[in-house]
Design an enzyme around this catalytic site. Structure first.
Site, PDB file in Angstrom:
ATOM      1  N   ASP A 129     -10.272   8.022  -0.824  1.00 27.10           N
ATOM      2  CA  ASP A 129      -9.617   7.110  -1.773  1.00 27.10           C
ATOM      3  C   ASP A 129     -10.493   5.887  -2.028  1.00 27.10           C
ATOM      4  O   ASP A 129     -10.037   4.749  -1.965  1.00 27.10           O
ATOM      5  CB  ASP A 129      -8.246   6.679  -1.238  1.00 27.10           C
ATOM      6  CG  ASP A 129      -7.360   6.081  -2.334  1.00 27.10           C
ATOM      7  OD1 ASP A 129      -7.724   6.215  -3.522  1.00 27.10           O
ATOM      8  OD2 ASP A 129      -6.324   5.479  -2.003  1.00 27.10           O
TER       9      ASP A 129
ATOM     10  N   GLY B 281       0.830  -1.197   0.000  1.00 27.05           N
ATOM     11  CA  GLY B 281       0.000   0.000   0.000  1.00 27.05           C
ATOM     12  C   GLY B 281       0.860   1.240   0.000  1.00 27.05           C
ATOM     13  O   GLY B 281       2.088   1.167  -0.080  1.00 27.05           O
ATOM     14  N   GLY B 282       0.191   2.383   0.083  1.00 28.56           N
ATOM     15  CA  GLY B 282       0.918   3.635   0.052  1.00 28.56           C
ATOM     16  C   GLY B 282       1.754   3.886   1.284  1.00 28.56           C
ATOM     17  O   GLY B 282       2.655   4.710   1.277  1.00 28.56           O
ATOM     18  N   HIS B 283       1.465   3.176   2.384  1.00 28.68           N
ATOM     19  CA  HIS B 283       2.182   3.420   3.647  1.00 28.68           C
ATOM     20  C   HIS B 283       2.952   2.206   4.139  1.00 28.68           C
ATOM     21  O   HIS B 283       3.482   2.224   5.231  1.00 28.68           O
ATOM     22  CB  HIS B 283       1.184   3.853   4.725  1.00 28.68           C
ATOM     23  CG  HIS B 283       0.527   5.164   4.425  1.00 28.68           C
ATOM     24  ND1 HIS B 283       1.095   6.375   4.711  1.00 28.68           N
ATOM     25  CD2 HIS B 283      -0.651   5.438   3.818  1.00 28.68           C
ATOM     26  CE1 HIS B 283       0.293   7.357   4.321  1.00 28.68           C
ATOM     27  NE2 HIS B 283      -0.773   6.807   3.779  1.00 28.68           N
TER      28      HIS B 283
END
Length: 637
Positions: free
Chosen positions: A483, A403-405
C-alpha cells in the site's frame, strides 16, 4: 550521395514523426544539432562506417534501441574522449579494439547484453576516469590490466557474471571514488590496496562470495559515504576504524559472519541513516549511541539491549550463567526436573485463576497489573497510564486521522514502532510522532506544497526507495508493503520521508504462491493484482513509480499514466507535462535530474512485472546521482 554541404539545420528536431534519416556520403560539416535527440529512438545496428569519422571526439548513443555488436571500427576513432552506449540492446563481446582509444576518459556500456571478458587491451586506456560496465552478461575474471587505468574515479561493474579474485592495485592512482562489483560471482579476499583506498566514497561488494577479515579489509576510508558488503562470507569484528568515517551514511554488512562486540566509541557514526548488521554473529550489549540504537540488528543471537526485538541484557546474561552452571549439574537437573515441572504447572494454574478473578471484579482504574505495554526502554505500566491521561482516554479532540484499522491520536514523543498494548479495555500501537504528517495532505495544500522544492521532493523519493529496497532485499523473508501511496509516507520536521502503515504488508514465503485478497489504494495498485492476486516485490515497484511521479507533478497523473507507462508513447511526453508548475526550476542540472527521475519512475510502470527494475537497483541508481558529475545525470538510468 549528393553534394550537400553546410550544417544539419536544428529545425530537423521538429520532425517528430521521423523514423528514418540518412544523410550519408555528402559534404555536411559542423555539429549534429542537439534537438535531433527529441526524435524517435534509434534502432538497428551501429554502422561500421562510423569508423570513418576520424576527428570525432564524442559519440553518445545511449538510451536507444540499438542492437547487434559494437563494430570494431570504433577503435579507429583515436580522437574519441567520451563514448556512451548505455541502455540499448547491444550484444556480443566488447571489441579489444576499444583499447586503441588512448584519449578516452569516459566509457559507458552499461545496461546492454554484452558478454565475454573485459579485453586486456583496456590496460592502454591510461586516461580513463569513468568506466561503466554494469548490468550486462560479462564474465571471466577482472583482468589485472584494469589496474593500469590509474586515473579512474568511477569503476562500475555490478550485475554481471564476473568470477575469480579482484586484481591487486586497483586503487594505485589514489583517485577511485565509486567502485561497485555487486551481484557477481567474485571470490577470495579483498586486495590490501583497496583496504587502504582513502578516496573511496561509494562502494558496493554485496551478493558475491568474498572472504577475509572484515576489520582488516575495510574501514580506513575517511571520505566514505556508502558501503554495502552484504551477502558475502566476511568474518572478524566491527573495528573502531568506522568511527573515522565521519561522512558515512550507509553501512550494510548483512548476512556475513561478523562477530565480536559492537564498539562503544562510534560517535562519528551519528550521521548514519542506514546501519544494517543483521544476520551475523555479533554478541554484546547495544552501545548507547544513535548509530546502533536505530540499526538493523535482527538475526544476531548474542546481542541484547533496550531496543525492539532484542532481549534485555539482564535476561541474556542470566541465560548464559544458567547455561554454564547446567554443564556441571546435569545429574541434579534430571533428578529435580519432575518436581520443578509440577511446581510450574501449579503456578500457572494459580496465575490463570487470579487473572480471571481480577477481570471479573476490577475495572481499568483500579487495576495496576492489566496494562501490558511492550516497550523495552520504558516503564510500560507507567507509560500506559501516561498515554491514557495525555489523550484523556482517547478523546476525539486528540484524534489526528483515521486509517483502515483504527484511529490515530497525537501524543508527545510518539515512524518507529515503540510498542503495543493489549488488555481488556484497550488495544493500541505506539509509534514515533512524525511532525509534518502525510505527504498526501502536504501536496493537497497549495501553501505547504510550495515549500517542497525540487531538492526536498527528490530526497523524499530517494527515502522511499531506500526503505523499499531494505524491505525487499535486506529482510528475511522479504516484506511487501502492498500500500505504497502518498498517504502512507510521513514527513518529519526536516521533510525526511518515512514509510508508514504496514497494516496489509505481507511476508513473502518462498514455499507459497503468496496469493492474497485484493488490497491497496486506488491509483497505486499494480495492474497484475487485478487478475492474478499474486503478491510480489514488483507490486511495490509499480506503486513506487506512481508515487514518484505524483511527488514531481504534485498530483496523480490519472489516465495519463498509461501514456507514460507505454514504451511506444513515452518519447512523446514532454518533461514540462510531468512537473508541478507551481515550483520553478532554473539550472540545467536540476532539469537533468528531474528527467532522470521521471524516466526511472516510468520504467516502474511497465505492464510486465519482470520488465520493471528491482528496488535495490532503483535505490542504487538514485544514490549514484550524487557520485557523478551533474552533466552525466541522465546516464544514471
Amino acid at each position: 550521395m549528393n553534394q550537400l554541404s553546410g550544417i544539419i539545420p536544428p529545425t530537423i528536431g521538429n520532425l517528430t514523426n521521423l523514423v528514418y534519416l540518412d544523410v550519408s556520403i555528402n559534404k555536411i560539416s559542423g555539429k549534429i544539432p542537439p534537438r535531433i535527440g527529441s526524435l524517435s529512438k534509434l534502432s538497428g545496428s551501429i554502422p561500421a562506417s562510423f569508423g570513418n569519422l576520424r576527428n570525432l571526439q564524442s559519440l553518445h548513443l545511449g538510451d536507444n534501441k540499438l542492437s547487434g555488436s559494437i563494430p570494431i571500427t570504433i577503435g579507429d576513432l583515436t580522437e574519441l574522449k567520451s563514448v556512451q552506449f548505455y541502455l540499448n540492446q547491444l550484444s556480443g563481446p566488447i571489441p579489444s579494439e576499444l583499447g586503441n582509444l588512448k584519449k578516452l576518459t569516459y566509457l559507458d556500456l552499461s545496461d546492454n547484453q554484452l558478454s565475454g571478458p573485459i579485453p586486456t587491451s583496456f590496460g592502454n586506456l591510461r586516461n580513463m576516469q569513468s568506466l561503466y560496465l554494469g548490468a550486462n552478461k560479462l564474465s571471466g575474471s577482472i583482468p589485472k590490466e584494469v589496474a593500469y587505468m590509474d586515473k579512474l574515479v568511477v569503476l562500475s561493474m555490478s550485475y554481471n557474471d564476473f568470477s575469480g579474485h579482484l586484481p591487486e592495485r586497483l586503487c594505485k592512482g589514489g583517485k577511485l571514488e565509486n567502485f561497485t562489483v555487486a551481484s557477481n560471482k567474485l571470490t577470495g579476499p579483498i586486495p590490501s590496496s583497496l583496504s587502504k583506498c582513502s578516496s573511496f566514497k561509494w562502494v558496493a561488494f554485496n551478493n558475491n562470495s568474498f572472504i577475509g577479515n572484515f576489520s582488516e579489509a575495510f574501514g580506513i576510508h575517511p571520505e566514505l559515504l556508502f558501503i554495502d558488503l552484504s551477502d558475502n562470507d566476511f568474518h572478524g569484528e566491527l573495528s573502531n576504524n568506522w568511527g573515522k568515517c565521519k561522512d558515512l551514511t550507509d553501512l550494510r554488512v548483512a548476512r556475513n559472519n561478523i562477530g565480536g562486540r559492537l564498539p562503544a566509541d562510534q560517535s562519528n557514526l551519528l550521521r548514519n541513516e542506514d546501519v544494517v548488521l543483521s544476520y551475523n554473529e555479533l554478541e554484546s550489549p547495544i552501545p548507547n549511541n544513535k548509530a546502533f540504537m536505530n540499526a538493523s540488528l535482527e538475526g544476531n543471537k548474542g546481542l541484547c539491549g533496550n531496543i525492539t526485538r532484542l532481549q534485555p541484557c539482564e535476561r541474556a546474561s542470566s541465560v548464559v550463567k544458567k547455561h554454564s552452571m547446567a554443564k556441571g549439574r546435569k545429574l541434579i537437573l534430571i533428578t529435580v526436573l519432575p518436581v520443578i515441572g509440577a511446581l510450574v504447572l501449579l503456578c500457572v494454574f494459580i496465575g490463570v485463576l487470579l487473572m480471571c478473578n481480577e477481570r471479573r471484579v476490577g475495572d481499568v482504574e483500579r487495576r495496576d497489573g492489566d496494562g501490558w505495554l511492550s516497550i523495552s526502554m520504558l516503564d510500560g505500566k507507567a507509560l500506559y497510564w501516561d498515554i491514557l491521561n495525555a489523550t484523556e482516554e482517547f478523546d476525539a479532540k486528540f484524534c489526528i486521522g483515521h486509517g483502515g484499522h483504527g484511529s490515530v491520536y497525537k501524543h508527545r514523543n510518539i515512524v518507529n514502532l515503540y510498542g503495543y498494548c493489549s488488555n481488556a479495555q484497550h488495544w493500541f500501537l505506539v509509534y514515533e510522532y512524525v511532525e509534518r504528517g502525510s505527504l498526501s495532505i502536504i501536496l493537497s495544500n497549495e501553501v505547504e506544497s510550495k515549500k517542497l522544492d525540487w531538492l526536498k521532493r527528490l530526497n523524499i523519493i530517494k527515502g522511499v526507495a531506500f526503505a523499499l529496497s531494505y524491505m525487499h532485499e535486506d529482510c528475511s523473508p522479504p516484506i511487501v508493503h502492498r500500500d505504497i501511496s502518498s498517504s502512507n509516507v510521513l514527513l518529519d520536521s526536516e521533510y525526511e520521508g518515512r514509510v508508514a502503515d504496514f497494516g496489509i504488508a505481507k511476508l513473502l514465503n518462498p514455499d507459497s504462491s503468496n496469493c492474497t485478497a485484493f488490497a491497496g489504494t486506488y491509483g497505486y495498485v499494480a495492474p497484475e493484482l487485478a487478475y492474478t492476486m499474486k503478491v510480489t516485490e514488483m507490486c511495490d515497484v509499480y506503486s513506487f513509480g506512481v508515487l514518484a511521479l505524483k511527488i514531481i507533478k504534485g498530483k496523480l497523473l490519472g489516465d495519463y499514466i498509461t501514456v507514460v507507462a507505454n514504451s511506444s508513447t513515452i518519447d512523446r511526453v514532454q518533461l514540462s507535462d510531468l512537473l508541478d508548475e507551481h515550483i520553478p526550476y532554473l539550472a540545467d542540472e536540476v532539469k537533468d535530474v528531474l528527467a532522470f527521475i521521471t524516466k526511472l519512475a516510468s520504467s516502474c510502470l511497465l505492464e510486465a512485472p519482470k520488465s520493471r527494475p528491482k528496488m535495490h537497483l532503483i535505490s542504487h541508481r538514485l544514490s549514484s546521482m550524487d557520485a557523478r558529475p551533474p552533466t552525466h545525470v541522465k546516464r544514471a538510468l
